[in-house]
Design a protein around this motif. Structure first.
Motif, PDB file in Angstrom:
ATOM      1  N   GLN A 143     -28.646 -76.194 -35.653  1.00  0.00           N
ATOM      2  CA  GLN A 143     -29.257 -75.115 -36.499  1.00  0.00           C
ATOM      3  C   GLN A 143     -29.988 -75.829 -37.612  1.00  0.00           C
ATOM      4  O   GLN A 143     -31.154 -75.630 -38.000  1.00  0.00           O
ATOM      5  N   LYS A 159     -24.981 -77.321 -31.061  1.00  0.00           N
ATOM      6  CA  LYS A 159     -25.636 -76.020 -30.706  1.00  0.00           C
ATOM      7  C   LYS A 159     -25.153 -74.962 -31.732  1.00  0.00           C
ATOM      8  O   LYS A 159     -24.217 -74.721 -31.974  1.00  0.00           O
ATOM      9  N   ASP A 160     -26.391 -74.656 -32.564  1.00  0.00           N
ATOM     10  CA  ASP A 160     -26.337 -73.770 -33.608  1.00  0.00           C
ATOM     11  C   ASP A 160     -25.400 -74.057 -34.777  1.00  0.00           C
ATOM     12  O   ASP A 160     -25.039 -73.125 -35.547  1.00  0.00           O
ATOM     13  N   ASP A 216     -19.752 -72.615 -39.699  1.00  0.00           N
ATOM     14  CA  ASP A 216     -20.823 -73.332 -38.767  1.00  0.00           C
ATOM     15  C   ASP A 216     -20.916 -74.578 -39.318  1.00  0.00           C
ATOM     16  O   ASP A 216     -21.752 -75.262 -38.644  1.00  0.00           O
TER      17      ASP A 216
END
Length: 177
Positions: A126, A95-96, A32
């Motif tokens: 995040q 996003k995230d 991520d």
């Protein structure tokens, strides 16, 4: 004008390798994570870090380039421009994601604020982490880097110049006064 080299090619390479290891360690891997380099020299630093992370983790990490010109606080309109490493313009999906923002020199913090504004207009990440090759102090905003290649205390009259092979045909950081 008096100029001296404060980082040569070897020092830059070592600093970027250390930052790559610190990023992997702090994020417990690269899942991520998205590297975002601020135009002009930040993108080359991000790409070099991505290469080192690929060597460490054996996995690629996404790299994007960000032009913050329209987000500067001396401009009237704001519009983010992101480009993938393949060169196509796109809207970055944050996003995230754990965004790691790269710039060559951290000085007042205004460029970083503009970059964070651009990122936040793309969604809610995040987290946003900051990596810089040189931190020279003199902040005007409460911005602190997570990863630093070299801290160089300076006077406001001094100048830090980062030269990178990709744009300037050499790797070197100089200070002049």
């Amino acid at each position: 004008m008096n100029e001296r080299v404060i980082m040569d090619e070897t020092a830059i390479r070592r600093a970027l390798t250390r930052i790559a290891h610190e990023i992997v360690e702090k994020n417990k891997g690269i899942e991520d994570c998205v590297l975002v380099g601020i135009r002009t020299r930040g993108i080359y630093i991000a790409e070099r870090i991505a290469d080192r992370i690929r060597e460490i983790e054996g996995l690629p990490v996404e790299v994007n380039e960000l032009d913050v010109t329209s987000y500067r606080d001396d401009r009237e309109t704001a519009k983010a421009t992101f480009s993938s490493t393949e060169g196509e313009q796109q809207r970055l999906d944050v996003k995230d994601k754990r965004i790691i923002l790269f710039d060559d020199v951290l000085y007042t913090g205004r460029t970083i604020r503009a970059a964070m504004d651009a990122l936040m207009d793309c969604g809610r990440p995040q987290s946003i982490q900051l990596a810089v090759l040189v931190d020279r102090g003199h902040r005007e905003l409460p911005i602190r880097p997570d990863y630093v290649g070299k801290n160089v205390p300076t006077s406001k009259q001094e100048q830090i110049v980062v030269s990178l092979l990709e744009v300037d045909d050499e790797d070197e950081v100089t200070i002049s006064h």
